[in-house]
Design an enzyme around this catalytic site. Sequence first.
Site, PDB file in Angstrom:
ATOM      1  N   GLU A 278     135.728 135.012 -24.322  1.00  0.00           N
ATOM      2  CA  GLU A 278     136.109 133.878 -23.051  1.00  0.00           C
ATOM      3  C   GLU A 278     136.083 132.505 -23.747  1.00  0.00           C
ATOM      4  OE1 GLU A 278     132.554 134.850 -21.090  1.00  0.00           O
ATOM      5  OE2 GLU A 278     133.311 136.580 -20.045  1.00  0.00           O
ATOM      6  N   ARG A 281     136.905 125.668 -24.151  1.00  0.00           N
ATOM      7  CA  ARG A 281     137.153 124.561 -25.304  1.00  0.00           C
ATOM      8  C   ARG A 281     137.974 124.750 -26.435  1.00  0.00           C
ATOM      9  NH1 ARG A 281     133.096 120.670 -24.658  1.00  0.00           N
ATOM     10  NH2 ARG A 281     131.585 122.453 -24.238  1.00  0.00           N
ATOM     11  N   TYR A 321     127.021 114.048 -20.282  1.00  0.00           N
ATOM     12  CA  TYR A 321     126.136 114.848 -21.927  1.00  0.00           C
ATOM     13  C   TYR A 321     125.896 113.741 -22.816  1.00  0.00           C
ATOM     14  CZ  TYR A 321     128.503 118.628 -19.291  1.00  0.00           C
ATOM     15  OH  TYR A 321     128.994 119.461 -18.132  1.00  0.00           O
ATOM     16  N   CYS A 347     130.084 101.675  -9.904  1.00  0.00           N
ATOM     17  CA  CYS A 347     129.077 101.093  -9.707  1.00  0.00           C
ATOM     18  C   CYS A 347     127.909 101.841 -10.166  1.00  0.00           C
ATOM     19  CB  CYS A 347     128.799 100.768  -8.223  1.00  0.00           C
ATOM     20  SG  CYS A 347     130.491 100.003  -7.667  1.00  0.00           S
TER      21      CYS A 347
HETATM   22  N1  LLP Z   1     132.083 132.083 -20.705  1.00  0.00           N
HETATM   23  C1  LLP Z   1     131.177 131.721 -19.807  1.00  0.00           C
HETATM   24  C2  LLP Z   1     130.288 132.644 -19.165  1.00  0.00           C
HETATM   25  C3  LLP Z   1     130.956 130.454 -19.627  1.00  0.00           C
HETATM   26  O1  LLP Z   1     130.116 130.011 -18.847  1.00  0.00           O
HETATM   27  C4  LLP Z   1     131.681 129.332 -20.396  1.00  0.00           C
HETATM   28  C5  LLP Z   1     131.444 128.098 -20.083  1.00  0.00           C
HETATM   29  C6  LLP Z   1     132.700 129.960 -21.227  1.00  0.00           C
HETATM   30  C7  LLP Z   1     132.954 131.307 -21.180  1.00  0.00           C
HETATM   31  C8  LLP Z   1     133.511 128.799 -22.182  1.00  0.00           C
HETATM   32  O2  LLP Z   1     132.851 128.191 -22.961  1.00  0.00           O
HETATM   33  P1  LLP Z   1     133.847 127.321 -24.005  1.00  0.00           P
HETATM   34  O3  LLP Z   1     134.321 128.155 -24.775  1.00  0.00           O
HETATM   35  O4  LLP Z   1     134.458 126.422 -23.349  1.00  0.00           O
HETATM   36  O5  LLP Z   1     132.587 126.654 -24.692  1.00  0.00           O
HETATM   37  N2  LLP Z   1     131.052 120.943 -18.805  1.00  0.00           N
HETATM   38  C9  LLP Z   1     130.576 121.059 -20.414  1.00  0.00           C
HETATM   39  C10 LLP Z   1     130.803 122.610 -20.482  1.00  0.00           C
HETATM   40  C11 LLP Z   1     130.331 123.558 -19.656  1.00  0.00           C
HETATM   41  C12 LLP Z   1     130.577 125.094 -20.235  1.00  0.00           C
HETATM   42  C13 LLP Z   1     130.239 125.926 -19.004  1.00  0.00           C
HETATM   43  N3  LLP Z   1     130.401 127.354 -19.288  1.00  0.00           N
HETATM   44  C14 LLP Z   1     131.177 120.153 -21.255  1.00  0.00           C
HETATM   45  O6  LLP Z   1     131.987 119.327 -20.645  1.00  0.00           O
HETATM   46  O7  LLP Z   1     130.633 120.276 -22.528  1.00  0.00           O
END
Ligand code: LLP
Length: 424
Positions: A278, A281, A321, A347
């Site tokens: 999955e 990013r 973050y 603001c």
């Molecule tokens: N699978 C599940 C169950 C997840 O909760 C997430 C991300 C992913 C896959 C994908 O993760 P990635 O490959 O994108 O790291 N808003 C935060 C990141 C939150 C991630 C939430 N879950 C940021 O901007 O760093």
Amino acid sequence: MYSHPIHDFSYRNEELYCEGIKVSAIAKKVGTPVYIYSYQTLVDHFRKIKEAFRAVNPIICFAMKANSNLAILKALANEGAGFDIVSGGELKKARLVGADMKKIAFASVGKTDGEIADAIKAGILLFNVESKPELENINRIAGKMKKTVQVALRVNPDIDAPTHDKINTGSLKKKFGIDLKTARKIFLEQKIYKNLHINGVHIHIGSQITKAEPFLTAIKKALAFVDGLEKNGIKVDYFDIGGGLGIVYNDETPQTAREFADKVLPLLKGRTFRLLMEPGRFIVGNAGIFITRKLYLKDNGVKKFMIVDAGMNDLVRPSMYGAYHEIIPVKPSGIASVMCDVVGPICESGDVFAHDRRVMNVKDGDFLALLSAGAYGYVMSSNYNVRPRAAEVMVKGRQWAVVQERENFKDLIKGASIPEFISH
Ligand code: LLP
């Protein structure tokens, strides 16, 4: 000089290009702030994972939460991507782009009855279930609909991956997943869930993890769990290793897809289950940049502040973050740098894109690009301070299109009303 390793954004003749298009031309036409995506970078990253894991032919479910722009989703669906979804809205978007429902995994700790029913009706591949009450609820709803649905249990491997606390999900201090003991019990007594076929194991330990070790530890733990089940005659058909692969924002040295695969694939030798992944990013993060316009440079005698026309409502990662996004000029020639905070107009003191950073002091009104903004950028934006959400643009070669219009004031007051009893 700019040396960020994103291939399809580069300087040519003192101009930042996205593929074959001048970024300044888009920004002038569409206005700022604006997200710009490179189609080529997007599909290249998807193909990198696909290629690296080719030996096991995984279902690569793009984590739509990272970027759910329809053009992005369509481009990935065309490449054969499935989707990891977390809401009824994401399911609808997957359907809109003609996604293969047999490549959809539905995660989320709080699926509602409506969302569950819609996903069953749509015929998704499986639910990634995060608690026993949720499991019972899906069983009940499936029963009412006279359907049997496939379920993977999201197990919590109780691993503390080194990343920002807010995106670290693999430990039992967090709300995610089911502890291994409970998960095992559920598998063993699965006959009581008459409308479920519990045949998958899912893990996701967090996001922006740059090293292989935490993944490997979690995968090994989950595989030992699978072995335990198989000893009891339970067959696991799906093994979902989640997302979380880190990318370059600043000076990180994340593993490549190939390096990751070289470490993971040997662990999967001899297994008969289908692998699911999955990534979010990794696929879209460096496929997008975010363009803003410098408004003013302010000097209060102690510090300088570069004020831009984008705010934390448009890109919240730095304030939320403390995330780093490189900031570069769209036209780099003939300018000096300045040490300053780069801030938005909102603001709040937290409305900061860069703290005490040396950035190029472009002329007032000129454009700056924030890099690596393709993931968790637009999707996390809001209307705070009654600011319309930015536009999104996709570039493919020498073609480009607005793929999400900028919101206007009408959009912002849609559905709002002033009741009679206070209207005089
Ligand atoms: N699978 C599940 C169950 C997840 O909760 C997430 C991300 C992913 C896959 C994908 O993760 P990635 O490959 O994108 O790291 N808003 C935060 C990141 C939150 C991630 C939430 N879950 C940021 O901007 O760093």
